[in-house]
Design an enzyme around this catalytic site. Structure first.
Site, PDB file in Angstrom:
ATOM      1  N   VAL A  27      74.327  89.248  -1.062  1.00 26.02           N
ATOM      2  CA  VAL A  27      73.051  89.078  -0.356  1.00 26.02           C
ATOM      3  C   VAL A  27      71.957  88.607  -1.322  1.00 26.02           C
ATOM      4  CG1 VAL A  27      71.338  90.167   1.125  1.00 26.02           C
ATOM      5  CG2 VAL A  27      73.730  90.874   1.290  1.00 26.02           C
ATOM      6  N   ARG A  58      74.076  94.369 -12.875  1.00 23.95           N
ATOM      7  CA  ARG A  58      74.812  95.332 -13.688  1.00 23.95           C
ATOM      8  C   ARG A  58      75.386  94.627 -14.909  1.00 23.95           C
ATOM      9  NH1 ARG A  58      78.869  97.975  -9.838  1.00 23.95           N
ATOM     10  NH2 ARG A  58      79.014  95.756  -9.435  1.00 23.95           N
ATOM     11  N   GLY A 145      72.869  92.094  10.150  1.00 25.41           N
ATOM     12  CA  GLY A 145      72.769  90.910   9.284  1.00 25.41           C
ATOM     13  C   GLY A 145      71.563  90.059   9.625  1.00 25.41           C
ATOM     14  N   ILE A 147      70.563  89.020  12.535  1.00 19.74           N
ATOM     15  CA  ILE A 147      69.994  89.224  13.881  1.00 19.74           C
ATOM     16  C   ILE A 147      68.690  90.020  13.751  1.00 19.74           C
ATOM     17  CG2 ILE A 147      70.385  90.239  16.162  1.00 19.74           C
ATOM     18  CD1 ILE A 147      73.411  90.198  15.528  1.00 19.74           C
ATOM     19  N   ASP A 212      80.123 102.910   8.620  1.00 25.52           N
ATOM     20  CA  ASP A 212      79.116 101.859   8.463  1.00 25.52           C
ATOM     21  C   ASP A 212      78.379 101.645   9.792  1.00 25.52           C
ATOM     22  OD1 ASP A 212      78.139  99.199   6.969  1.00 25.52           O
ATOM     23  OD2 ASP A 212      78.779  98.656   8.988  1.00 25.52           O
ATOM     24  N   LYS A 216      74.349 102.339  10.743  1.00 28.59           N
ATOM     25  CA  LYS A 216      73.466 101.363  11.408  1.00 28.59           C
ATOM     26  C   LYS A 216      72.925 101.945  12.708  1.00 28.59           C
ATOM     27  CE  LYS A 216      75.821  97.420   9.381  1.00 28.59           C
ATOM     28  NZ  LYS A 216      77.019  96.598   9.497  1.00 28.59           N
ATOM     29  N   GLY A 314      77.182  88.592   5.671  1.00 30.29           N
ATOM     30  CA  GLY A 314      77.334  87.336   4.932  1.00 30.29           C
ATOM     31  C   GLY A 314      76.082  87.032   4.147  1.00 30.29           C
TER      32      GLY A 314
HETATM   33  N1  LIG Z   1      77.377  91.646   2.060  1.00 31.27           N
HETATM   34  C1  LIG Z   1      76.867  91.588   3.282  1.00 31.27           C
HETATM   35  O1  LIG Z   1      77.245  90.758   4.099  1.00 31.27           O
HETATM   36  C2  LIG Z   1      75.792  92.563   3.678  1.00 31.27           C
HETATM   37  C3  LIG Z   1      75.263  92.489   4.989  1.00 31.27           C
HETATM   38  C4  LIG Z   1      74.229  93.350   5.356  1.00 31.27           C
HETATM   39  C5  LIG Z   1      73.759  94.277   4.438  1.00 31.27           C
HETATM   40  N2  LIG Z   1      74.312  94.350   3.190  1.00 31.27           N
HETATM   41  C6  LIG Z   1      73.766  95.330   2.260  1.00 31.27           C
HETATM   42  O2  LIG Z   1      73.145  94.625   1.196  1.00 31.27           O
HETATM   43  C7  LIG Z   1      73.247  95.376   0.002  1.00 31.27           C
HETATM   44  C8  LIG Z   1      73.896  94.514  -1.075  1.00 31.27           C
HETATM   45  O3  LIG Z   1      75.194  94.147  -0.647  1.00 31.27           O
HETATM   46  P1  LIG Z   1      76.019  92.976  -1.364  1.00 31.27           P
HETATM   47  O4  LIG Z   1      77.164  92.685  -0.479  1.00 31.27           O
HETATM   48  O5  LIG Z   1      75.116  91.875  -1.769  1.00 31.27           O
HETATM   49  O6  LIG Z   1      76.564  93.753  -2.654  1.00 31.27           O
HETATM   50  P2  LIG Z   1      77.263  93.126  -3.944  1.00 31.27           P
HETATM   51  O7  LIG Z   1      77.734  91.751  -3.664  1.00 31.27           O
HETATM   52  O8  LIG Z   1      78.217  94.126  -4.424  1.00 31.27           O
HETATM   53  O9  LIG Z   1      76.057  93.011  -4.982  1.00 31.27           O
HETATM   54  C9  LIG Z   1      75.481  94.123  -5.604  1.00 31.27           C
HETATM   55  C10 LIG Z   1      74.556  93.664  -6.704  1.00 31.27           C
HETATM   56  O10 LIG Z   1      73.961  94.816  -7.285  1.00 31.27           O
HETATM   57  C11 LIG Z   1      74.155  94.765  -8.699  1.00 31.27           C
HETATM   58  N3  LIG Z   1      74.284  96.122  -9.201  1.00 31.27           N
HETATM   59  C12 LIG Z   1      75.231  97.033  -8.894  1.00 31.27           C
HETATM   60  N4  LIG Z   1      75.003  98.179  -9.564  1.00 31.27           N
HETATM   61  C13 LIG Z   1      73.899  97.975 -10.318  1.00 31.27           C
HETATM   62  C14 LIG Z   1      73.180  98.764 -11.234  1.00 31.27           C
HETATM   63  N5  LIG Z   1      73.560  99.998 -11.538  1.00 31.27           N
HETATM   64  N6  LIG Z   1      72.080  98.220 -11.822  1.00 31.27           N
HETATM   65  C15 LIG Z   1      71.702  96.960 -11.545  1.00 31.27           C
HETATM   66  N7  LIG Z   1      72.351  96.162 -10.682  1.00 31.27           N
HETATM   67  C16 LIG Z   1      73.443  96.664 -10.076  1.00 31.27           C
HETATM   68  C17 LIG Z   1      75.417  93.956  -8.921  1.00 31.27           C
HETATM   69  O11 LIG Z   1      75.402  93.420 -10.228  1.00 31.27           O
HETATM   70  P3  LIG Z   1      76.533  92.391 -10.751  1.00 31.27           P
HETATM   71  O12 LIG Z   1      76.228  91.094 -10.051  1.00 31.27           O
HETATM   72  O13 LIG Z   1      76.313  92.320 -12.213  1.00 31.27           O
HETATM   73  O14 LIG Z   1      77.840  92.987 -10.341  1.00 31.27           O
HETATM   74  C18 LIG Z   1      75.260  92.896  -7.837  1.00 31.27           C
HETATM   75  O15 LIG Z   1      74.441  91.857  -8.285  1.00 31.27           O
HETATM   76  C19 LIG Z   1      74.051  96.630   0.360  1.00 31.27           C
HETATM   77  O16 LIG Z   1      73.149  97.673   0.659  1.00 31.27           O
HETATM   78  C20 LIG Z   1      74.801  96.211   1.621  1.00 31.27           C
HETATM   79  O17 LIG Z   1      75.114  97.302   2.457  1.00 31.27           O
HETATM   80  C21 LIG Z   1      75.311  93.517   2.803  1.00 31.27           C
END
Ligand SMILES: NC(=O)c1ccc[n+]([C@@H]2O[C@H](COP(=O)([O-])OP(=O)(O)OC[C@H]3O[C@@H](n4cnc5c(N)ncnc54)[C@H](OP(=O)(O)O)[C@@H]3O)[C@@H](O)[C@H]2O)c1
Length: 450
Positions: A27, A58, A145, A147, A212, A216, A314
């Site tokens: 995201v 991270r 997402g 919406i 999940d 929501k 996404g």
């Molecule tokens: N993915 C989806 O489609 C989606 C949809 C709706 C809502 N969400 C929500 O959006 C949020 C992010 O999801 P995502 O899918 O984007 O997750 P993700 O791809 O796993 O990305 C997480 C990010 O956080 C960083 N991170 C993790 N631990 C950290 C720490 N201790 N200190 C600093 N940075 C840290 C990671 O760093 P690195 O890049 O170095 O690993 C990465 O950049 C979540 O709350 C999820 O529930 C996601």
């Protein structure tokens, strides 16, 4: 935003809104892309300019496509930078994310987040903290997402008494169920394919267990019913025990199985809250929602039935919601709304939740019985004794003594009565436990607005 933060000036170059993007994954990457590639469009439409001042991750050694923005692991430094006006939390989870959000709010900085886990677990405390420091939390991306369902519930439908909200809010489960339905696959095969295509995590537990969707639903039902809902308030069943036989048998009866998140107004100011696999009639709009798409039906007493449909997850769809929140915060509409509306979990009463035993549904049962005289009569007597009336009953032909499935659908019945009946049915000598029990939800009859 505080007085030290940039004021919108539509005439001249706007003073940029400084951002810290904490999390640059799926995201966060999409958010950085929109802010970079669509800066001109955003400025033309809103008069705002955004300046991404820090990206926090991270692992700084990972290749990132955005040059020129400092990338750090030090979230505290990024959040505290006085040139940062809004903090975007896209880390996920409830540990570091919680620290980031609490720290930003305690400095009076607005937070934009997509983190439903954090809101479902700590929403009331975080919203109270935001209020204490005269700032706000924006969370459009936490549900559905791309919406705009949070905006719809808190603003667009604010004139309504909401009677029910019924949604497909987990794309992973919907991908799996779509494959099971259309291809006749088992749960395990459909999950494997979803993982291969990137629709399911390596550890899919949060999604397939229904948690999940429950997180929501906690956020959505709170806004819809002006109550504070905790995840633990919600009765949850996942899709991980679903068998392809039941998907096929449901199909023969004209139903499609979907994981639904359901919140309904019940008698005595109660709210019925549940997430479970559900038989939805094939003519229902929700039956048509396939793959990673989400859809949420909302029934308001003035507006009637509304349906919100789109990509529920996404990179870019979710980023679309995050950037919309950023704009709401920077324009000042979100802070104002946050101050005025009494729909957030720190300013509402705990939900008066309908006990699980009082939940009402129609039911689908698959009883596996020995084809012996009197078995069917014993099963129907147990249901009748619990005042559960049958809508249909179907038994396949078999040789005497063989185990056969008996498929039963019922009229509306209470969960408590059904659970008691199932215990007695499974204890019968000619029955193979455990009888499969799924709920049938008919829309819009059951949920028709007033
Ligand atoms: N993915 C989806 O489609 C989606 C949809 C709706 C809502 N969400 C929500 O959006 C949020 C992010 O999801 P995502 O899918 O984007 O997750 P993700 O791809 O796993 O990305 C997480 C990010 O956080 C960083 N991170 C993790 N631990 C950290 C720490 N201790 N200190 C600093 N940075 C840290 C990671 O760093 P690195 O890049 O170095 O690993 C990465 O950049 C979540 O709350 C999820 O529930 C996601």
């Amino acid at each position: 935003m505080s007085e030290t933060q940039p004021q919108l000036d539509r005439q001249q170059q706007p003073e940029p809104v400084g951002l810290a993007l904490v999390g640059h994954g799926v995201v966060g990457g999409g958010v950085a892309k929109i802010l970079t590639e669509q800066a001109d469009l955003l400025r033309a439409r809103t008069g705002l300019a955004f300046d991404l001042r820090h990206i926090v991750v991270r692992d700084v050694s990972k290749q990132r496509p955005f040059a020129g923005v400092p990338v750090t692991t030090n979230w505290r430094m990024a959040v505290e930078d006085p040139r940062v006006h809004v903090v975007i939390e896209l880390v996920g989870g409830t540990t570091v994310a919680r620290q980031v959000v609490e720290h930003a709010l305690s400095l009076g900085k607005p937070v934009v987040t997509a983190n439903k886990s954090l809101l479902a677990a700590h929403g009331p405390e975080l919203f109270a903290l935001a209020r204490k420091h005269d700032t706000c939390i924006a969370f459009e991306a936490s549900c559905g997402g791309g919406i705009p369902i949070i905006d719809a519930l808190s603003r667009g439908l604010v004139a309504n008494r909401i009677d029910a909200l019924v949604g497909i809010v987990n794309g992973t489960c919907n991908v799996i169920l779509t494959r099971m339905t259309k291809n006749g696959w088992s749960y395990a095969d459909a999950l494997k394919e979803a993982q291969k295509l990137g629709f399911a995590e390596a550890d899919p537990t949060l999604d397939v267990s229904g948690r999940d969707a429950a997180q929501k639903l906690a956020v959505l039902a709170g806004l819809a019913f002006n109550v504070c809902v905790r995840e633990a308030d919600i009765h949850v069943e996942g899709i991980d025990t679903l068998q392809k036989t039941d998907i096929a048998l449901a199909g023969e009866l004209g139903y499609v199985i979907k994981l639904l998140a359901i919140a309904e107004r019940a008698a005595g100011d109660k709210v019925a809250l549940r997430v479970h696999p559900t038989l939805v009639h094939q003519d229902d709009v929700l039956a048509e929602v396939s793959g990673s798409f989400n859809a949420i039906s909302v029934y308001g007493n003035a507006v009637g039935h509304t349906l919100f449909y789109g990509r529920g997850a996404g990179s870019m769809p979710t980023a679309s919601a995050v950037v919309a929140d950023l704009i709401g915060v920077a324009l000042g509409t979100t802070p104002l709304q946050f101050k005025q509306l009494r729909v957030y979990p720190d300013s509402t009463q705990p939900a008066n939740v309908l006990p699980v035993d009082d939940l009402q549904s129609r039911y689908y049962l698959r009883v596996t019985a020995k084809d012996a005289p009197g078995v069917m009569a014993q099963v129907t007597r147990i249901l009748g004794d619990k005042s559960i009336s049958l809508a249909a009953i179907n038994q396949r032909e078999a040789n005497e003594g063989e185990m056969v499935p008996i498929v039963i659908t019922t009229h509306l019945a209470k969960e408590g009565a059904m659970r008691q009946a199932l215990k007695e049915i499974d204890a019968l000598p000619n029955i193979q436990p455990a009888t499969v029990c799924l709920r049938i939800v008919d829309q819009p009859k059951e949920f028709a607005g007033g």
